[in-house]
Design a protein around this motif. Structure first.
Motif, mmCIF file in Angstrom:
data_model
loop_
_atom_site.group_PDB
_atom_site.id
_atom_site.type_symbol
_atom_site.label_atom_id
_atom_site.label_comp_id
_atom_site.label_asym_id
_atom_site.label_seq_id
_atom_site.Cartn_x
_atom_site.Cartn_y
_atom_site.Cartn_z
ATOM 1 N N GLU A 99 23.637 4.112 15.274
ATOM 2 C CA GLU A 99 24.987 4.689 15.355
ATOM 3 C C GLU A 99 25.740 4.142 16.563
ATOM 4 O O GLU A 99 26.952 3.933 16.498
ATOM 5 C CB GLU A 99 24.911 6.214 15.420
ATOM 6 C CG GLU A 99 24.429 6.827 14.117
ATOM 7 C CD GLU A 99 24.511 8.344 14.126
ATOM 8 O OE1 GLU A 99 25.585 8.875 14.490
ATOM 9 O OE2 GLU A 99 23.510 8.980 13.758
ATOM 10 N N LEU A 100 25.046 3.896 17.664
ATOM 11 C CA LEU A 100 25.678 3.296 18.835
ATOM 12 C C LEU A 100 26.141 1.878 18.513
ATOM 13 O O LEU A 100 27.265 1.484 18.851
ATOM 14 C CB LEU A 100 24.727 3.286 20.032
ATOM 15 C CG LEU A 100 24.686 4.559 20.875
ATOM 16 C CD1 LEU A 100 24.222 5.769 20.098
ATOM 17 C CD2 LEU A 100 23.822 4.348 22.111
ATOM 18 N N VAL A 101 25.297 1.115 17.830
ATOM 19 C CA VAL A 101 25.656 -0.251 17.446
ATOM 20 C C VAL A 101 26.865 -0.229 16.510
ATOM 21 O O VAL A 101 27.810 -0.997 16.681
ATOM 22 C CB VAL A 101 24.454 -0.977 16.796
ATOM 23 C CG1 VAL A 101 24.883 -2.291 16.154
ATOM 24 C CG2 VAL A 101 23.350 -1.205 17.829
ATOM 25 N N ARG A 102 26.865 0.671 15.551
ATOM 26 C CA ARG A 102 27.987 0.772 14.601
ATOM 27 C C ARG A 102 29.289 1.110 15.345
ATOM 28 O O ARG A 102 30.333 0.506 15.105
ATOM 29 C CB ARG A 102 27.676 1.827 13.535
ATOM 30 C CG ARG A 102 28.634 1.866 12.373
ATOM 31 C CD ARG A 102 28.212 2.860 11.291
ATOM 32 N NE ARG A 102 27.108 3.696 11.727
ATOM 33 C CZ ARG A 102 25.906 3.777 11.135
ATOM 34 N NH1 ARG A 102 25.669 3.160 10.070
ATOM 35 N NH2 ARG A 102 24.956 4.544 11.590
ATOM 36 N N TYR A 103 29.222 2.065 16.271
ATOM 37 C CA TYR A 103 30.395 2.421 17.069
ATOM 38 C C TYR A 103 30.887 1.197 17.843
ATOM 39 O O TYR A 103 32.079 0.898 17.852
ATOM 40 C CB TYR A 103 30.056 3.559 18.032
ATOM 41 C CG TYR A 103 31.232 3.986 18.888
ATOM 42 C CD1 TYR A 103 32.006 5.084 18.528
ATOM 43 C CD2 TYR A 103 31.587 3.289 20.035
ATOM 44 C CE1 TYR A 103 33.097 5.480 19.298
ATOM 45 C CE2 TYR A 103 32.670 3.674 20.816
ATOM 46 C CZ TYR A 103 33.417 4.763 20.446
ATOM 47 O OH TYR A 103 34.501 5.136 21.205
ATOM 48 N N ILE A 128 15.084 -4.306 22.372
ATOM 49 C CA ILE A 128 15.098 -5.615 21.694
ATOM 50 C C ILE A 128 14.889 -5.435 20.195
ATOM 51 O O ILE A 128 15.542 -6.093 19.380
ATOM 52 C CB ILE A 128 14.046 -6.562 22.317
ATOM 53 C CG1 ILE A 128 14.504 -6.959 23.723
ATOM 54 C CG2 ILE A 128 13.810 -7.778 21.429
ATOM 55 C CD1 ILE A 128 13.468 -7.698 24.542
ATOM 56 N N ARG A 129 14.013 -4.537 19.815
ATOM 57 C CA ARG A 129 13.781 -4.271 18.389
ATOM 58 C C ARG A 129 15.057 -3.756 17.721
ATOM 59 O O ARG A 129 15.442 -4.205 16.640
ATOM 60 C CB ARG A 129 12.632 -3.261 18.255
ATOM 61 C CG ARG A 129 11.930 -3.253 16.947
ATOM 62 C CD ARG A 129 10.601 -2.480 16.926
ATOM 63 N NE ARG A 129 10.465 -1.375 17.871
ATOM 64 C CZ ARG A 129 9.763 -1.435 19.017
ATOM 65 N NH1 ARG A 129 9.142 -2.545 19.370
ATOM 66 N NH2 ARG A 129 9.679 -0.375 19.804
ATOM 67 N N SER A 134 19.499 -5.129 14.250
ATOM 68 C CA SER A 134 20.944 -5.020 14.022
ATOM 69 C C SER A 134 21.605 -6.383 13.813
ATOM 70 O O SER A 134 22.817 -6.455 13.661
ATOM 71 C CB SER A 134 21.607 -4.322 15.215
ATOM 72 O OG SER A 134 21.096 -3.019 15.363
ATOM 73 N N GLY A 135 20.806 -7.445 13.853
ATOM 74 C CA GLY A 135 21.340 -8.784 13.591
ATOM 75 C C GLY A 135 21.634 -9.610 14.829
ATOM 76 O O GLY A 135 22.191 -10.705 14.715
ATOM 77 N N MET A 136 21.272 -9.124 15.998
ATOM 78 C CA MET A 136 21.513 -9.891 17.223
ATOM 79 C C MET A 136 20.423 -10.936 17.388
ATOM 80 O O MET A 136 19.291 -10.757 16.928
ATOM 81 C CB MET A 136 21.555 -8.980 18.448
ATOM 82 C CG MET A 136 22.687 -7.976 18.391
ATOM 83 S SD MET A 136 22.993 -7.203 19.987
ATOM 84 C CE MET A 136 24.080 -8.438 20.708
ATOM 85 N N MET A 151 21.772 -11.714 24.379
ATOM 86 C CA MET A 151 21.722 -11.691 22.920
ATOM 87 C C MET A 151 23.145 -11.625 22.394
ATOM 88 O O MET A 151 24.044 -11.132 23.086
ATOM 89 C CB MET A 151 20.898 -10.488 22.440
ATOM 90 C CG MET A 151 19.453 -10.539 22.905
ATOM 91 S SD MET A 151 18.437 -9.163 22.280
ATOM 92 C CE MET A 151 18.175 -9.715 20.575
ATOM 93 N N SER A 152 23.353 -12.127 21.199
ATOM 94 C CA SER A 152 24.697 -12.107 20.623
ATOM 95 C C SER A 152 24.623 -11.837 19.121
ATOM 96 O O SER A 152 23.593 -12.010 18.494
ATOM 97 C CB SER A 152 25.423 -13.430 20.868
ATOM 98 O OG SER A 152 24.942 -14.433 20.015
#
Length: 155
Positions: A99-103, A128-129, A134-136, A151-152
């Motif tokens: 949810e943090l990544v989505r935000y 890292i996991r 999440s695709g990074m 990471m990107s």
């Protein structure tokens, strides 16, 4: 779970505590944190510039995490940048990181950047996991005070 803009006066103890704990999680010590007043001044500037990117995460009105997101230049290109993803220990490994990544990705899309970056301690395997799932992708190792992976992810 709600995301609300940090109020640096009201939230100063919480954000300092969370940010220091993030150093302990990443590097085993809060030694690299620096001066609290300098951090709070930097946060005031970022809240003014990117209010939706400097947020406290709450569950039932109790702070459980924090995010620091902004737009910055990297190698001549504007990118999204995650300065901090943080959840208190009892909320880690429960799927909330997604949810943090989505935000964060929704925040960055508002600024029409094509990618975002973050740096993570190679010892922080839980983070890292999350980032990898999440695709990074790791793009390089960097070292300032501590070794970190940059990471990107393309948006």
């Amino acid at each position: 779970m709600i995301f609300r803009t940090i109020d640096t006066d009201k939230d100063k103890d919480t954000i300092v505590k969370f940010r220091k704990d993030s150093f302990v999680v990443s590097f085993g010590t809060e030694a690299g944190f620096g001066d609290e007043n300098t951090y709070l001044q930097r946060m005031e500037e970022r809240v003014r510039k990117f209010p939706g990117g400097q947020v406290i995460i709450e569950n039932d009105q109790v702070p459980i995490g924090q995010m620091e997101l902004r737009i910055r230049e990297y190698e001549g290109t504007e990118i999204g940048y995650v300065d901090l993803f943080y959840l208190i220990p009892e909320y880690r490994s429960k799927g909330l990181g997604k949810e943090l990544v989505r935000y964060a990705e929704n925040f960055f899309r508002q600024f029409n950047v094509s990618e975002y970056h973050l740096r993570v301690s190679p010892d922080n395997q839980r983070a890292i996991r999350l980032y990898t799932n999440s695709g990074m992708m790791k793009i390089r190792e960097e070292s300032q005070k501590h070794l970190v992976w940059r990471m990107s992810k393309s948006l």
